[in-house]
Enzyme design. Structure first.
Site, PDB file in Angstrom:
ATOM      1  N   ASN A 181       4.114  -7.746   6.608  1.00 28.40           N
ATOM      2  CA  ASN A 181       4.915  -7.122   7.678  1.00 28.40           C
ATOM      3  C   ASN A 181       4.239  -5.903   8.297  1.00 28.40           C
ATOM      4  O   ASN A 181       4.896  -5.008   8.814  1.00 28.40           O
ATOM      5  CB  ASN A 181       6.296  -6.743   7.134  1.00 28.40           C
ATOM      6  CG  ASN A 181       6.230  -5.686   6.039  1.00 28.40           C
ATOM      7  OD1 ASN A 181       5.228  -5.573   5.336  1.00 28.40           O
ATOM      8  ND2 ASN A 181       7.293  -4.914   5.897  1.00 28.40           N
ATOM      9  N   GLU A 182       2.900  -5.871   8.240  1.00 30.98           N
ATOM     10  CA  GLU A 182       2.165  -4.703   8.712  1.00 30.98           C
ATOM     11  C   GLU A 182       2.485  -4.331  10.159  1.00 30.98           C
ATOM     12  O   GLU A 182       2.568  -3.140  10.502  1.00 30.98           O
ATOM     13  CB  GLU A 182       0.648  -4.940   8.569  1.00 30.98           C
ATOM     14  CG  GLU A 182       0.095  -4.658   7.189  1.00 30.98           C
ATOM     15  CD  GLU A 182       0.405  -5.728   6.167  1.00 30.98           C
ATOM     16  OE1 GLU A 182       0.045  -5.566   4.989  1.00 30.98           O
ATOM     17  OE2 GLU A 182       1.014  -6.753   6.541  1.00 30.98           O
ATOM     18  N   GLY A 220       1.081  -5.324   1.135  1.00 26.25           N
ATOM     19  CA  GLY A 220       0.072  -5.437   0.084  1.00 26.25           C
ATOM     20  C   GLY A 220       0.542  -6.210  -1.127  1.00 26.25           C
ATOM     21  O   GLY A 220      -0.263  -6.819  -1.841  1.00 26.25           O
ATOM     22  N   LEU A 235       0.828  -1.194   0.000  1.00 21.76           N
ATOM     23  CA  LEU A 235       0.000   0.000   0.000  1.00 21.76           C
ATOM     24  C   LEU A 235       0.869   1.253   0.000  1.00 21.76           C
ATOM     25  O   LEU A 235       1.862   1.325   0.722  1.00 21.76           O
ATOM     26  CB  LEU A 235      -0.919   0.016   1.226  1.00 21.76           C
ATOM     27  CG  LEU A 235      -1.840  -1.193   1.418  1.00 21.76           C
ATOM     28  CD1 LEU A 235      -2.776  -0.946   2.586  1.00 21.76           C
ATOM     29  CD2 LEU A 235      -2.622  -1.499   0.148  1.00 21.76           C
TER      30      LEU A 235
END
Length: 280
Positions: free
Chosen positions: A153-154, A131, A86
């Site tokens: 890996n957010e 994303g 993202l």
């Protein structure tokens, strides 16, 4: 093995044509012999998923579906990045209407790709965090080049992956491995991803990766397309229906979360770090 060789040869030798949805941010090329469409992301520098790229992806997926292509291969025009995930600029100090449109479009892309009626595969020819990993795991098959990384890996960015991100991950990995990886925000090397089953094969070049994806799609050549599509839908229907039922609630949760001061601060620090790296 024979089938693989046949489809490899077709992928190399088949005439191709561009679909009408070719844009500045995506291209769709259909191999006339295999009937397989290759959807390429083309947003420099890192295929960051912003509103415009997401719109183009959705449009391209829809046309591939409507033209009854035999399969979809997702890849990147970038030599080292599949998709960096993202676009942080969409979430940092967001504009009210645009951020709503951005998240809604991301939902649309996931529903279209994860729920696609045609066989799907990702030729992962570069790094694929967050994303980017979501797009790859939404496909049925993944072939990745060496010396790259992939993962959701957010948490490393202070972001919580929504349920439907997790659904794609859980369609590929056992729950214990998926939960640990998500909690850690872990990025896997190509070798590690192959070992745990996050990817299915490796390839030494983008061309080889696309060939292997085409070979996978070719395994369905003698399978009734409708029966295959409906079977896939039954496996994935619960995940798809959950998001359909909770889309507005999911949007509101995202908007609430992304506008939290602590999250905005973290995104700002991350962007500042990127700026410093680019100056070196």
């Amino acid at each position: 093995m024979l089938r693989t060789k046949v489809f490899n040869q077709l992928a190399r030798n088949g005439a191709s044509r561009l679909m009408s949805t070719a844009t500045k941010l995506t291209t769709v090329e259909v191999n006339d012999k295999t009937g397989i469409a290759t959807l390429t992301m083309c947003r420099p520098p890192v295929n960051g998923l912003n509103l415009e790229l997401l719109k183009d992806l959705k449009t391209s997926i829809d046309e591939i579906e409507s033209n009854k292509s035999r399969g979809l291969i997702l890849t990147s025009s970038n030599a080292t990045i599949f998709s960096a995930g993202l676009d942080i600029l969409e979430m940092y100090k967001p504009e009210k209407e645009r951020i709503r449109a951005f998240w809604t479009q991301l939902q649309e892309v996931w529903l279209a790709l994860y729920g696609s009626s045609v066989p799907t595969a990702a030729a992962i020819n570069g790094h694929s965090p967050a994303g980017g990993c979501l797009l790859a795991t939404s496909c049925e098959y993944r072939v990745m080049l060496p010396k790259f990384t992939i993962g959701l890996n957010e948490t490393q960015l202070g972001i919580v992956a929504p349920k439907w991100f997790m659904a794609s991950f859980l369609s590929v990995l056992p729950q214990r491995q998926a939960e640990r990886a998500l909690n850690q925000g872990r990025m896997f090397t190509t070798e590690e991803a192959l070992q745990i089953g996050l990817i299915d094969e490796t390839a030494n070049s983008k061309e080889e990766a696309v060939e292997k994806c085409a070979a996978f799609i070719g395994t369905f050549a003698k399978v009734n397309p409708l029966a295959r599509a409906l079977t896939k839908q039954q496996f994935r229907s619960a995940d798809l229906q959950q998001l359909e039922n909770e889309r507005q609630d999911d949007l509101e949760k995202f908007l609430f979360f992304v506008n939290q001061p602590a999250v905005q601060k973290g995104l700002g620090i991350y962007l500042e770090g990127l700026k410093k790296k680019s100056k070196k």
